[in-house]
Scaffold this motif. Structure first.
Motif, PDB file in Angstrom:
ATOM      1  N   SER A 154       0.853  -1.187   0.000  1.00  0.00           N
ATOM      2  CA  SER A 154       0.000   0.000   0.000  1.00  0.00           C
ATOM      3  C   SER A 154       0.889   1.237   0.000  1.00  0.00           C
ATOM      4  N   SER A 156       2.500   4.632   1.222  1.00  0.00           N
ATOM      5  CA  SER A 156       2.860   5.187   2.529  1.00  0.00           C
ATOM      6  C   SER A 156       3.495   6.547   2.336  1.00  0.00           C
ATOM      7  N   GLY A 233      -7.161  10.972   5.741  1.00  0.00           N
ATOM      8  CA  GLY A 233      -6.709   9.587   5.850  1.00  0.00           C
ATOM      9  C   GLY A 233      -7.256   8.714   4.734  1.00  0.00           C
ATOM     10  N   ASP A 234      -6.496   7.657   4.409  1.00  0.00           N
ATOM     11  CA  ASP A 234      -6.885   6.758   3.319  1.00  0.00           C
ATOM     12  C   ASP A 234      -8.190   6.018   3.604  1.00  0.00           C
ATOM     13  N   GLU A 235      -8.382   5.606   4.863  1.00  0.00           N
ATOM     14  CA  GLU A 235      -9.585   4.840   5.201  1.00  0.00           C
ATOM     15  C   GLU A 235     -10.843   5.679   4.967  1.00  0.00           C
ATOM     16  N   PHE A 236     -10.788   6.934   5.389  1.00  0.00           N
ATOM     17  CA  PHE A 236     -11.939   7.827   5.211  1.00  0.00           C
ATOM     18  C   PHE A 236     -12.197   8.064   3.730  1.00  0.00           C
ATOM     19  N   THR A 238     -11.410   6.087   1.208  1.00  0.00           N
ATOM     20  CA  THR A 238     -11.925   4.855   0.606  1.00  0.00           C
ATOM     21  C   THR A 238     -13.400   4.670   0.929  1.00  0.00           C
ATOM     22  N   THR A 239     -13.785   5.013   2.153  1.00  0.00           N
ATOM     23  CA  THR A 239     -15.190   4.916   2.567  1.00  0.00           C
ATOM     24  C   THR A 239     -16.083   5.793   1.695  1.00  0.00           C
ATOM     25  N   LEU A 244      -8.243   6.064  -4.841  1.00  0.00           N
ATOM     26  CA  LEU A 244      -7.056   6.664  -4.244  1.00  0.00           C
ATOM     27  C   LEU A 244      -5.878   6.744  -5.212  1.00  0.00           C
TER      28      LEU A 244
END
Length: 343
Positions: A154, A156, A233-236, A238-239, A244
């Motif tokens: 992933s 970084s 952030g990546d998680e937010f 992606t949600t 990305l």
């Protein structure tokens, strides 16, 4: 009833913050325009605003036409455009990687263009457009290398910054080696370029630089909302369904093209990309887009530093020397703050 009141308060705060950001951007535009006019008015010989307007309209006035149209106008336009380019590119990297140290001149992107330009000047004996083209290509290749090396399973941001700093050190060593091995007659020209200077600017390269800054600057503005989400952030991201890798590649390419073309035009003007984003964030406030403000602050730093370097001291200094004096203390302060926070 309470939820309705909360909704009204949120909307009020949103519109208030948006109005403040608009006022801040308009104020920055006004200040930049004032400095641009001052650069055309003042110099070894001062001219009135009426004379400047007549020259810009194409009227031939002895002495004034050469000073304004040939010397001052290209210098001012170059400073304006490269300042915008450095500012937007620096803010893009810092926001996307969520680190104020992730500036192109710290993570090796600027040095990628610089090492090629120095090689062309000292070894190949090239000058003019050829140096600019090779410098841009080198900047793109080095940026691609940094991105590929930082991408494992992933992406970084921290890995990219560390790899970029390592490549930056390596490229700076290569530049030092070239300077040591070069003829003493060639070194001053390379050193002037490396210091970042608006001296010798002509109108010939302005159209290309203008097109690059407009195209990739607009792309950066259009992707502002994605940039703000990536900062969370990546998680937010992606949600929310953001692609990305595609968004990152577009933003990185836009920033790299801006940096590469700006560096190939004036050389690496120190710390403009590093300073513009944080200063713009302070001006427009948190929660507002600072892409446009970063470009304007970058232009303000370059133009004002050039005027300081030309007219404040008994010896004339390149713009990069003045921006380096301004940027170095801030970088030390930032490193101390990061160290105290344990980051």
């Amino acid at each position: 009833m309470r939820s309705t009141n909360n909704s009204i308060l949120i909307k009020h705060a949103y519109y208030k913050r948006r109005a403040y950001a608009i006022i801040a951007n308009v104020s920055l535009i006004a200040i930049v325009l004032c400095i641009c006019i001052m650069m055309l008015l003042y110099g070894n010989t001062n001219y009135s605003l009426d004379v400047v307007i007549r020259v810009l309209r194409g009227e031939n006035i002895q002495g004034a036409t050469f000073a304004i149209a040939t010397l001052r106008l290209p210098r001012m336009l170059s400073g304006l455009l490269v300042g915008i380019a450095f500012g937007i590119a620096g803010n893009t990297f810092q926001t996307m990687l969520r680190n104020p140290l992730a500036s192109p001149d710290i993570i090796g992107v600027t040095s990628g263009s610089s090492v090629a330009a120095v090689f062309c000047i000292l070894v190949l004996g090239l000058s003019g457009p050829a140096v600019s083209i090779i410098s841009v290509i080198s900047g793109l290749l080095v940026s691609m290398l940094i991105y590929l090396l930082s991408k494992d399973i992933s992406f970084s941001g921290s890995r990219l910054i560390l790899i970029g700093i390592g490549i930056q050190v390596m490229l700076q060593a290569a530049i030092s080696f070239l300077l040591l091995k070069a003829s003493q007659y060639d070194v001053p020209g390379a050193m002037r370029w490396l210091s970042g200077s608006l001296n010798g600017m002509t109108m010939k390269g302005i159209p290309t630089l203008f097109i690059v800054v407009m195209v990739f600057g607009i792309i950066s503005l259009l992707f502002t909302k994605y940039l703000q989400v990536l900062e969370l952030g990546d998680e937010f991201a992606t949600t929310l369904g953001i692609r990305l890798n595609l968004v990152r590649i577009i933003l990185i390419l836009s920033a790299v093209f801006l940096i590469a073309f700006a560096t190939s035009t004036t050389g690496p003007i120190a710390f403009v990309a590093f300073l513009a984003g944080p200063i713009a964030s302070k001006i427009v406030g948190r929660g507002s887009s600072n892409v446009l403000a970063s470009g304007l602050v970058g232009a303000l730093l370059v133009l004002s530093s050039d005027m300081i370097g030309q007219y404040v001291f008994s010896t004339r200094f390149p713009v990069g020397v003045i921006t380096g004096i301004l940027g170095a203390p801030y970088m030390l302060f930032l490193l101390i703050c990061i160290n105290r926070r344990g980051e």
